[in-house]
Design a protein around this motif. Structure first.
Motif, PDB file in Angstrom:
ATOM      1  N   ASN A  52      35.648  29.620  -6.747  1.00  0.00           N
ATOM      2  CA  ASN A  52      34.758  30.149  -7.780  1.00  0.00           C
ATOM      3  C   ASN A  52      34.202  29.128  -8.769  1.00  0.00           C
ATOM      4  O   ASN A  52      33.313  29.468  -9.545  1.00  0.00           O
ATOM      5  CB  ASN A  52      35.482  31.262  -8.559  1.00  0.00           C
ATOM      6  N   CYS A  53      34.723  27.929  -8.756  1.00  0.00           N
ATOM      7  CA  CYS A  53      34.274  26.907  -9.712  1.00  0.00           C
ATOM      8  C   CYS A  53      32.747  26.820  -9.729  1.00  0.00           C
ATOM      9  O   CYS A  53      32.116  26.695  -8.688  1.00  0.00           O
ATOM     10  CB  CYS A  53      34.868  25.542  -9.341  1.00  0.00           C
ATOM     11  N   THR A  54      32.162  26.891 -10.920  1.00  0.00           N
ATOM     12  CA  THR A  54      30.695  26.935 -11.000  1.00  0.00           C
ATOM     13  C   THR A  54      30.055  25.586 -10.716  1.00  0.00           C
ATOM     14  O   THR A  54      28.855  25.509 -10.486  1.00  0.00           O
ATOM     15  CB  THR A  54      30.236  27.418 -12.395  1.00  0.00           C
ATOM     16  N   SER A  55      30.827  24.510 -10.744  1.00  0.00           N
ATOM     17  CA  SER A  55      30.175  23.226 -10.466  1.00  0.00           C
ATOM     18  C   SER A  55      30.405  22.768  -9.024  1.00  0.00           C
ATOM     19  O   SER A  55      30.074  21.645  -8.669  1.00  0.00           O
ATOM     20  CB  SER A  55      30.642  22.160 -11.463  1.00  0.00           C
ATOM     21  N   ASP A  63      38.364  22.118  -7.557  1.00  0.00           N
ATOM     22  CA  ASP A  63      37.895  22.779  -8.774  1.00  0.00           C
ATOM     23  C   ASP A  63      37.740  21.718  -9.864  1.00  0.00           C
ATOM     24  O   ASP A  63      38.487  20.746  -9.897  1.00  0.00           O
ATOM     25  CB  ASP A  63      38.895  23.854  -9.213  1.00  0.00           C
ATOM     26  N   CYS A  64      36.748  21.914 -10.745  1.00  0.00           N
ATOM     27  CA  CYS A  64      36.495  20.863 -11.747  1.00  0.00           C
ATOM     28  C   CYS A  64      37.532  20.912 -12.872  1.00  0.00           C
ATOM     29  O   CYS A  64      37.785  19.915 -13.543  1.00  0.00           O
ATOM     30  CB  CYS A  64      35.081  21.001 -12.306  1.00  0.00           C
ATOM     31  N   GLY A  65      38.119  22.083 -13.088  1.00  0.00           N
ATOM     32  CA  GLY A  65      39.135  22.209 -14.138  1.00  0.00           C
ATOM     33  C   GLY A  65      38.547  22.260 -15.536  1.00  0.00           C
ATOM     34  O   GLY A  65      39.276  22.407 -16.513  1.00  0.00           O
ATOM     35  N   GLN A  66      37.218  22.140 -15.628  1.00  0.00           N
ATOM     36  CA  GLN A  66      36.571  22.048 -16.945  1.00  0.00           C
ATOM     37  C   GLN A  66      35.716  23.270 -17.278  1.00  0.00           C
ATOM     38  O   GLN A  66      35.645  23.676 -18.438  1.00  0.00           O
ATOM     39  CB  GLN A  66      35.623  20.828 -16.987  1.00  0.00           C
ATOM     40  N   CYS A  67      35.042  23.808 -16.267  1.00  0.00           N
ATOM     41  CA  CYS A  67      34.094  24.891 -16.557  1.00  0.00           C
ATOM     42  C   CYS A  67      34.868  26.120 -17.029  1.00  0.00           C
ATOM     43  O   CYS A  67      36.076  26.229 -16.826  1.00  0.00           O
ATOM     44  CB  CYS A  67      33.237  25.206 -15.332  1.00  0.00           C
ATOM     45  N   SER A  68      34.138  27.038 -17.629  1.00  0.00           N
ATOM     46  CA  SER A  68      34.794  28.213 -18.207  1.00  0.00           C
ATOM     47  C   SER A  68      35.491  29.021 -17.105  1.00  0.00           C
ATOM     48  O   SER A  68      36.571  29.568 -17.302  1.00  0.00           O
ATOM     49  CB  SER A  68      33.747  29.024 -18.963  1.00  0.00           C
ATOM     50  N   THR A  69      34.870  29.068 -15.918  1.00  0.00           N
ATOM     51  CA  THR A  69      35.491  29.803 -14.805  1.00  0.00           C
ATOM     52  C   THR A  69      36.846  29.186 -14.455  1.00  0.00           C
ATOM     53  O   THR A  69      37.852  29.881 -14.357  1.00  0.00           O
ATOM     54  CB  THR A  69      34.555  29.758 -13.574  1.00  0.00           C
ATOM     55  N   CYS A  70      36.859  27.877 -14.253  1.00  0.00           N
ATOM     56  CA  CYS A  70      38.115  27.206 -13.901  1.00  0.00           C
ATOM     57  C   CYS A  70      39.183  27.444 -14.960  1.00  0.00           C
ATOM     58  O   CYS A  70      40.341  27.713 -14.645  1.00  0.00           O
ATOM     59  CB  CYS A  70      37.897  25.706 -13.736  1.00  0.00           C
ATOM     60  N   ARG A  71      38.771  27.338 -16.207  1.00  0.00           N
ATOM     61  CA  ARG A  71      39.771  27.453 -17.273  1.00  0.00           C
ATOM     62  C   ARG A  71      40.346  28.869 -17.345  1.00  0.00           C
ATOM     63  O   ARG A  71      41.540  29.054 -17.523  1.00  0.00           O
ATOM     64  CB  ARG A  71      39.189  27.001 -18.614  1.00  0.00           C
TER      65      ARG A  71
HETATM   66 ZN   LIG Z   1      35.047  24.483 -12.502  1.00  0.00          ZN
END
Ligand SMILES: [Zn+2]
Length: 347
Positions: A52-55, A63-71
């Protein structure tokens, strides 16, 4: 922090998931099996973020771990990531029905709805049958991860509808090296506890490739107390029934403690066996060498093997509803007269 990138080991399984995403051939349901504490749920949870990671581009990327979805997924606060786990001992049908209701509509904001069923063996029969219906008619854009260390307790029909991923034990050195990161990870303390390398190696040996078990051993303080616990146990006069009853009472004073003490005893008896078989390099309690040497003559090889079987059986029964006290008494009876009871079957 990227959940995917911080997974310990299991490269072969990660590769399978990466390829599935790259080729656009994700299965709708995966069954993740293997010993407790090795990261099965961690991988499933990280997959929810990766999917689901948006980036993320269309191909695989951690996963980027930064975007709001990841968090939000990391904190399990994302509306499209549903966690089902046993609140007490069981997963009940209402929990599966909630999933089914959610799956009627498309995911709210994510690419996929991800359902994480942890400790899936704890499903009641009704819950399992309800889940089976969902697996038979998988909803669109929904991915299920069924996680368990006891797959034999699942319906055969559930197993056959999932793609199975078998997780193996982690490399002990990998665990030993990674332990400090996990020990201090959620400690805001300025002065996190320090463990010396020797103790970390011993903890990894105790965990037998399970990070979770190694961590539990370290955090329980049982590793530091090993020597005292074992010495006290073996110093009891074999003729004194009263003293042995005392030992049994202490040993079984709580299920949680008994489990850790059984682990300590198991590793100690395995070490005794290695010592008797002249394989001292493989001894886990390397720092208890003297105690091992001193006790080696008290136990015949048959008695050691029988005791190890009894410990294994006790550990297994402890997962059921057996009284810790009864198990402790049986174990103590064996430890008290090891060579007489060598031929008795484990209880
Ligand atoms: Zn992400």
């Amino acid at each position: 922090m990227s959940q995917w990138s911080s997974i310990l080991g299991h490269q072969r399984i990660l590769d399978v998931f990466e390829q599935a995403i790259d080729s656009g051939r994700m299965h709708h349901a995966y069954l993740l099996t293997g010993p407790p504490g090795i990261g099965k749920f961690t991988v499933a949870h990280a997959m929810a973020a990766v999917l689901n990671c948006t980036s993320r581009p269309d191909s695989f990327a951690p996963d980027c771990g930064q975007c709001s979805t990841c968090r939000r997924i990391e904190k399990l606060q994302h509306p499209d990531v549903l966690l089902v786990d046993p609140p007490k001992r069981q997963i009940v049908i209402d929990q599966i029905r909630d999933v089914q209701k959610a799956c009627v509509s498309a995911p709210y904001e994510g690419r996929y709805r991800v359902v994480l069923i942890n400790e899936a063996h704890a499903m009641t029969e009704e819950a399992a049958n309800a889940l089976l219906k969902t697996l038979e008619e998988p909803p669109d854009r929904t991915m299920l991860f069924v996680v368990t260390d006891q797959p034999h307790r699942l319906l055969e029909t559930i197993i056959s509808r999932c793609q199975r991923m078998r997780f193996g034990a982690l490399d002990e050195q990998l665990v030993a090296d990674a332990l400090p990161r996990f020990l201090n990870s959620d400690d805001d303390d300025d002065d996190p506890p320090q463990f010396d390398q020797r103790l970390l190696n011993i903890a990894a040996g105790y965990g037998e490739g399970s990070l979770g078990r190694s961590l539990a051993m370290l955090e329980s303080g049982m590793l530091e107390d090993r020597e005292q616990f074992l010495s006290e146990l073996f110093d009891v006069d074999p003729r004194s029934s009263v003293d042995w009853l005392d030992v049994a009472e202490k040993l079984g004073d709580s299920t949680e403690h008994l489990e850790q003490r059984i682990d300590v005893l198991t590793v100690f008896f395995r070490d005794l066996m290695l010592f008797k078989r002249a394989e001292p390099d493989r001894i886990v309690n390397a720092d208890l060498r003297e105690l091992i040497e001193r006790r080696a003559d008290d136990f015949s090889l048959d008695a050691i093997i029988a005791t190890l079987e009894a410990l294994m059986s006790a550990r297994y029964r402890l997962r059921g509803h057996v009284s810790a006290q009864l198990l402790a008494e049986d174990l103590v009876d064996r430890l008290r007269r090891p060579n007489d009871r060598a031929l008795d079957p484990p209880a």
